[in-house]
Motif scaffolding. Structure first.
Motif, short mmCIF file in Angstrom:
data_model
loop_
_atom_site.label_atom_id
_atom_site.label_comp_id
_atom_site.label_asym_id
_atom_site.label_seq_id
_atom_site.Cartn_x
_atom_site.Cartn_y
_atom_site.Cartn_z
N GLY A 51 -8.83 6.98 -52.35
CA GLY A 51 -8.08 7.38 -51.17
C GLY A 51 -8.30 6.43 -49.99
O GLY A 51 -7.34 6.05 -49.30
N ILE A 52 -9.55 6.02 -49.77
CA ILE A 52 -9.85 5.09 -48.67
C ILE A 52 -9.22 3.72 -48.92
O ILE A 52 -8.69 3.09 -48.01
N LEU A 53 -9.25 3.27 -50.17
CA LEU A 53 -8.64 1.98 -50.49
C LEU A 53 -7.13 2.00 -50.23
O LEU A 53 -6.57 1.03 -49.72
N LEU A 54 -6.49 3.11 -50.56
CA LEU A 54 -5.05 3.23 -50.34
C LEU A 54 -4.70 3.19 -48.86
O LEU A 54 -3.59 2.82 -48.47
N ILE A 55 -5.66 3.60 -48.02
CA ILE A 55 -5.44 3.56 -46.57
C ILE A 55 -5.81 2.19 -46.00
O ILE A 55 -5.07 1.62 -45.20
N ALA A 56 -6.94 1.64 -46.44
CA ALA A 56 -7.48 0.42 -45.83
C ALA A 56 -6.75 -0.85 -46.26
O ALA A 56 -6.48 -1.72 -45.43
N LEU A 57 -6.44 -0.96 -47.55
CA LEU A 57 -5.84 -2.21 -48.03
C LEU A 57 -4.45 -2.49 -47.47
O LEU A 57 -4.20 -3.62 -47.00
N PRO A 58 -3.52 -1.51 -47.49
CA PRO A 58 -2.20 -1.81 -46.90
C PRO A 58 -2.28 -2.16 -45.41
O PRO A 58 -1.49 -2.97 -44.91
#
Length: 299
Positions: A51-58
């Protein structure tokens, strides 16, 4: 109009968070019949990591930090991971309300840990709150220590101690200006790796995911995510002391779930102990906030 006021109310979102944490505990207890503790922690933290990756990477948010900050992140993540492992183990072996209450001794331990770290003797009221809180712990642990649940009881108590160390590191990260999402990222990463390695090293085969148990994993992940988001919003919308005082509603919800779903019947002394621990935890949080402005000298 009423809904608009509610959704901008810190206490409202804390109640939602407490209910969601209670629901998460239900799914953990249900899942303990099919999954090991390491597996439950792995799936719980992997969901947060993705979930954090989906928020941070984009958004191209930076994940790298300097070595001094990384050390604090590691301290928070390792203590938080071990606390979560012990907490989930306690839930699998103890009545839900007992396991949750033992984990919620963290404010009491936090005051002790803060005293040792800052080498500053607490106020008399803080000492009394700690003493009465641990009287409650003894009352709550008595049935476990007299039976065959003593190990789970002690490990549940250790989860509260480790949680207090994690909170100390979270406070330090906040003081240094670290964003909450990056703190959650490193915690989820370390916990997923730690639980994954634990899973591979444990004897026996790993539990297979299928339709009969997948709903438990999904329910645990969804309720934990809602709880984390609601708690974050609660602290951003409301006064910290009021919101923190409501955190013990998780114990109330967990007690109700334990009675309704598993027919838990605790002795009167256990309910008295929960009330005592919750009251002393609230007092400890308030007194800790009141003394935060006092000069502190780190060890």
């Amino acid at each position: 109009m009423h809904w608009h006021r509610l959704k901008n109310s810190g206490p409202f979102w804390m109640v939602v968070a407490c209910l969601s944490f209670g629901v998460m505990g239900v799914f953990v207890k249900l899942g303990s019949h099919s999954f090991s503790t390491a597996e439950l922690v792995f799936y719980r933290c992997l969901a947060g990591f993705i979930g954090i990756l989906l928020i941070a990477l984009p958004a191209r948010r930076p994940l790298r930090v300097s070595w001094p900050l990384l050390q604090v992140h590691l301290g928070r993540s390792v203590s938080g991971f071990l606390s979560l492992m012990l907490y989930f183990f306690a839930i699998s072996r103890l009545p839900l309300s007992t396991a949750v209450t033992l984990n919620y001794t963290s404010p009491l331990f936090l005051m002790v840990v803060s005293t040792l770290w800052y080498r500053q003797w607490p106020m008399r009221r803080q000492v009394l709150a700690i003493l009465f809180g641990f009287v409650g712990v003894v009352l709550l642990l008595r049935p476990a220590l007299d039976g065959d649940e003593w190990l789970a009881g002690l490990l549940g108590l250790c989860s509260g101690l480790l949680a207090s160390i994690a909170y100390m590191n979270v406070h330090e990260l906040g003081r240094r200006g670290e964003p909450e999402w990056r703190t959650v990222f490193y915690f989820s990463l370390v916990s997923s790796l730690g639980a994954g390695i634990w899973m591979l090293l444990q004897p026996g085969e790993l539990a297979q995911l299928h339709l009969d148990n997948l709903w438990i994993i999904l329910g645990m992940g969804i309720s934990a995510t809602i709880a984390q988001l609601s708690m974050t919003r609660a602290y951003s919308k409301g006064k910290s002391l009021v919101v923190a005082s409501l955190a013990y509603l998780t114990v109330v919800f967990s007690t109700l779930f334990g009675v309704l779903l598993w027919g838990d019947r605790l002795p009167p002394s256990s309910y008295l102990a929960m009330l005592l621990i919750a009251a002393c935890g609230v007092v400890s949080a308030r007194l800790g906030a009141a003394s935060a402005a006092r000069p502190q000298r780190p060890a």
